[in-house]
Design a protein around this motif. Structure first.
Motif, mmCIF file in Angstrom:
data_model
loop_
_atom_site.group_PDB
_atom_site.id
_atom_site.type_symbol
_atom_site.label_atom_id
_atom_site.label_comp_id
_atom_site.label_asym_id
_atom_site.label_seq_id
_atom_site.Cartn_x
_atom_site.Cartn_y
_atom_site.Cartn_z
ATOM 1 N N PHE A 115 2.336 9.687 15.070
ATOM 2 C CA PHE A 115 1.484 8.770 15.885
ATOM 3 C C PHE A 115 0.929 10.055 16.911
ATOM 4 N N SER A 116 -0.442 10.112 16.962
ATOM 5 C CA SER A 116 -1.212 10.912 17.863
ATOM 6 C C SER A 116 -0.987 12.404 17.702
ATOM 7 N N ILE A 117 -0.716 12.746 16.483
ATOM 8 C CA ILE A 117 -0.547 14.224 16.260
ATOM 9 C C ILE A 117 -1.793 14.892 16.084
ATOM 10 N N LEU A 118 -2.852 14.180 15.698
ATOM 11 C CA LEU A 118 -3.971 14.986 15.769
ATOM 12 C C LEU A 118 -5.317 13.999 16.243
ATOM 13 N N PRO A 119 -5.232 14.023 17.760
ATOM 14 C CA PRO A 119 -5.981 13.386 18.600
ATOM 15 C C PRO A 119 -7.398 13.642 18.417
ATOM 16 N N GLN A 120 -7.917 14.971 17.922
ATOM 17 C CA GLN A 120 -9.176 15.620 17.993
ATOM 18 C C GLN A 120 -9.818 15.370 16.269
ATOM 19 N N LEU A 121 -8.956 14.806 15.747
ATOM 20 C CA LEU A 121 -9.401 14.672 14.218
ATOM 21 C C LEU A 121 -10.570 13.966 14.248
ATOM 22 N N SER A 122 -11.574 14.568 13.459
ATOM 23 C CA SER A 122 -12.940 13.918 13.257
ATOM 24 C C SER A 122 -12.797 12.907 11.855
ATOM 25 N N LYS A 123 -13.652 11.939 11.955
ATOM 26 C CA LYS A 123 -13.793 11.100 10.903
ATOM 27 C C LYS A 123 -14.185 11.746 9.735
ATOM 28 N N GLU A 124 -15.096 12.773 9.792
ATOM 29 C CA GLU A 124 -15.870 13.514 8.730
ATOM 30 C C GLU A 124 -14.745 14.107 8.156
ATOM 31 N N ASP A 125 -13.749 14.897 8.761
ATOM 32 C CA ASP A 125 -12.546 15.547 8.009
ATOM 33 C C ASP A 125 -11.783 14.620 7.084
ATOM 34 N N TYR A 126 -11.364 13.488 7.805
ATOM 35 C CA TYR A 126 -10.600 12.358 7.438
ATOM 36 C C TYR A 126 -10.952 12.019 6.127
ATOM 37 N N ASP A 127 -12.421 11.358 6.287
ATOM 38 C CA ASP A 127 -13.057 10.841 5.007
ATOM 39 C C ASP A 127 -12.914 11.792 3.676
ATOM 40 N N THR A 128 -13.468 12.960 4.052
ATOM 41 C CA THR A 128 -13.347 14.231 3.129
ATOM 42 C C THR A 128 -11.817 14.218 2.432
ATOM 43 N N ALA A 129 -10.786 14.132 3.101
ATOM 44 C CA ALA A 129 -9.548 14.396 2.679
ATOM 45 C C ALA A 129 -9.076 13.019 1.846
ATOM 46 N N ILE A 130 -9.598 12.021 2.401
ATOM 47 C CA ILE A 130 -9.268 10.663 1.344
ATOM 48 C C ILE A 130 -9.907 10.689 0.281
ATOM 49 N N THR A 131 -11.343 11.087 0.106
ATOM 50 C CA THR A 131 -12.210 11.316 -0.976
ATOM 51 C C THR A 131 -11.343 12.305 -1.934
ATOM 52 N N GLU A 132 -10.716 13.184 -1.452
ATOM 53 C CA GLU A 132 -10.230 14.427 -2.343
ATOM 54 C C GLU A 132 -8.985 13.637 -3.110
ATOM 55 N N LEU A 133 -8.218 12.954 -2.232
ATOM 56 C CA LEU A 133 -6.785 12.421 -2.834
ATOM 57 C C LEU A 133 -7.223 11.247 -3.787
ATOM 58 N N TYR A 134 -8.305 10.785 -3.450
ATOM 59 C CA TYR A 134 -8.764 9.692 -4.644
ATOM 60 C C TYR A 134 -9.227 10.395 -5.903
ATOM 61 N N LYS A 135 -9.915 11.190 -5.832
ATOM 62 C CA LYS A 135 -10.400 12.123 -6.979
ATOM 63 C C LYS A 135 -9.388 12.703 -7.869
ATOM 64 N N GLU A 136 -8.415 13.123 -7.035
ATOM 65 C CA GLU A 136 -7.063 13.585 -7.731
ATOM 66 C C GLU A 136 -6.090 12.735 -8.164
ATOM 67 N N GLN A 137 -6.455 11.507 -7.885
ATOM 68 C CA GLN A 137 -5.876 10.182 -8.372
ATOM 69 C C GLN A 137 -4.423 9.997 -7.904
ATOM 70 N N PHE A 138 -4.463 10.587 -6.616
ATOM 71 C CA PHE A 138 -2.925 10.327 -5.727
ATOM 72 C C PHE A 138 -3.109 9.011 -5.185
ATOM 73 N N ILE A 139 -3.964 8.372 -4.947
ATOM 74 C CA ILE A 139 -4.380 7.316 -4.242
ATOM 75 C C ILE A 139 -5.247 6.123 -4.911
ATOM 76 N N GLU A 140 -5.522 5.122 -4.588
ATOM 77 C CA GLU A 140 -6.293 4.059 -5.054
ATOM 78 C C GLU A 140 -6.901 3.204 -4.049
ATOM 79 N N LEU A 141 -8.013 2.782 -3.883
ATOM 80 C CA LEU A 141 -8.678 1.950 -2.954
ATOM 81 C C LEU A 141 -9.215 0.636 -3.617
ATOM 82 N N LYS A 142 -8.496 -0.510 -3.322
ATOM 83 C CA LYS A 142 -9.165 -1.600 -3.933
ATOM 84 C C LYS A 142 -8.875 -3.141 -2.857
ATOM 85 N N GLU A 143 -9.406 -4.015 -3.103
ATOM 86 C CA GLU A 143 -9.434 -5.006 -2.114
ATOM 87 C C GLU A 143 -9.240 -4.698 -0.743
#
Length: 344
Positions: free
Chosen positions: A48-76
């Motif tokens: 909780f609150s370890i990265l208060p300055q985290l940008s949405k752009e950096d976060y979305d990039t990381a989520i996309t990378e995890l998705y492409k590597e098939q570590f996560i799935e996005l559904k419903e």
């Protein structure tokens, strides 16, 4: 831990229960009722609150990378971890973060320590006219008072402080990279602490990963600072640990609850919506294991909610509420929050 590892850990906890943006709000330390209760629901206090300055752009990039590597799935509209993602988590080291207790204030400690070390180094080199590495006025005043209080001109403060730091850095939970980052961020006479870019480039890491490794070091050190073993650093860490983890608004609501006011009365007095006051109660219950909830929900209702949650293997409020129409969403949240506390 690296940023991607932290994301996988959080997603594993909330898999299928929350949206892909839930980890973002958690890492930023969003003070909403949903995020605060998720900390307890899913045992995510460390992040909780370890990265208060985290940008949405950096976060979305990381989520996309995890998705492409098939570590996560996005559904419903929810995020799920895959078997590949779970396998990656089992290879991770212990969590060395304690975000719930520090919420960004570890950086205040660091600024104080960095300036104290720089000042002592300059004075030992007989160079009293120097540009302070920390520009923050509050930090400068705190360190000035600290040095005067400890009679730094006569007392061998730097030697004692170095000894205390050495003992803390010897902690077996830390590795050489933690120690390297800590030391090379410090400034002193003719020495300027390395930037995040310099540290990251040399160690072939992202700047975000470099910051997390440094944060692990700070949290581990702060967790182990004590008045007895580290008196000098203990003074520098004054008011860094969050002793009352409530937002100001929740604190005011808690004061009125202690005086016997009902939720409706508090909402009326504070000119707030009842939902907001309910959010405060969830926050209060999350922070206080002994807070009585019997005013709002019976033991039988708690049992029904927890039994159904276990049966359905879900913490989704709507799914539970639809099967128990006689209870409110607020009561479902209360029961789930108290249940997770008992397992801490």
């Amino acid at each position: 831990m690296h940023f991607h590892q932290i994301l996988l850990f959080i997603i594993h906890k909330i898999s299928g229960q929350r949206s892909e943006n839930a980890p973002f709000y958690l890492l930023k330390g969003k003070k909403s009722g949903q995020t605060i209760q998720d900390v307890t629901y899913f045992q995510l206090h460390a992040f909780f609150s370890i990265l208060p300055q985290l940008s949405k752009e950096d976060y979305d990039t990381a989520i996309t990378e995890l998705y492409k590597e098939q570590f996560i799935e996005l559904k419903e509209s929810t995020v799920h971890i895959t078997d590949k993602g779970i396998s990656a988590i089992t290879q991770q080291k212990n969590v060395l973060l304690n975000g719930w207790q520090y919420r960004g204030k570890e950086h205040v400690f660091w600024k104080r320590l960095d300036l104290a070390v720089q000042t002592l180094s300059q004075f030992h080199a007989n160079d009293k006219k120097f540009v302070p590495n920390q520009k923050d006025i509050d930090t400068q005043q705190f360190v000035k008072d600290y040095l005067i209080q400890h009679n730094f001109r006569q007392f061998n403060l730097s030697k004692e402080m170095k000894h205390e730091l050495h003992l803390l850095l010897e902690n077996p939970s830390l590795d050489d990279l933690h120690r390297t980052f800590f030391v090379y961020r410090l400034s002193g006479f003719n020495t300027i602490g390395l930037t995040w870019e310099q540290l990251a480039r040399y160690h072939k890491l992202s700047e975000l990963d470099a910051k997390i490794i440094f944060l692990e070091c700070l949290h581990t050190m702060l967790d182990n600072i004590s008045r007895e073993a580290s008196p000098l650093l203990y003074s520098l860490a004054k008011n860094i640990r969050i002793e009352t983890p409530l937002t100001d608004s929740a604190f005011k609501t808690n004061s009125l609850l202690e005086k016997g006011y009902s939720l409706e009365q508090i909402a009326d007095l504070r000119k707030l919506k009842i939902n907001t006051i309910e959010d405060h109660v969830i926050e209060i219950v999350s922070a206080n294991k002994s807070f009585p909830i019997s005013t709002f929900i019976s033991k039988e209702q708690v049992y029904e909610i927890l039994h159904l949650s276990s049966e359905l293997q879900t913490k989704k409020l709507t799914e539970i509420k639809n099967r128990l129409p006689e209870v409110s969403y607020f009561q479902v949240r209360l029961a789930l929050t108290r249940s997770e506390q008992l397992h801490e």
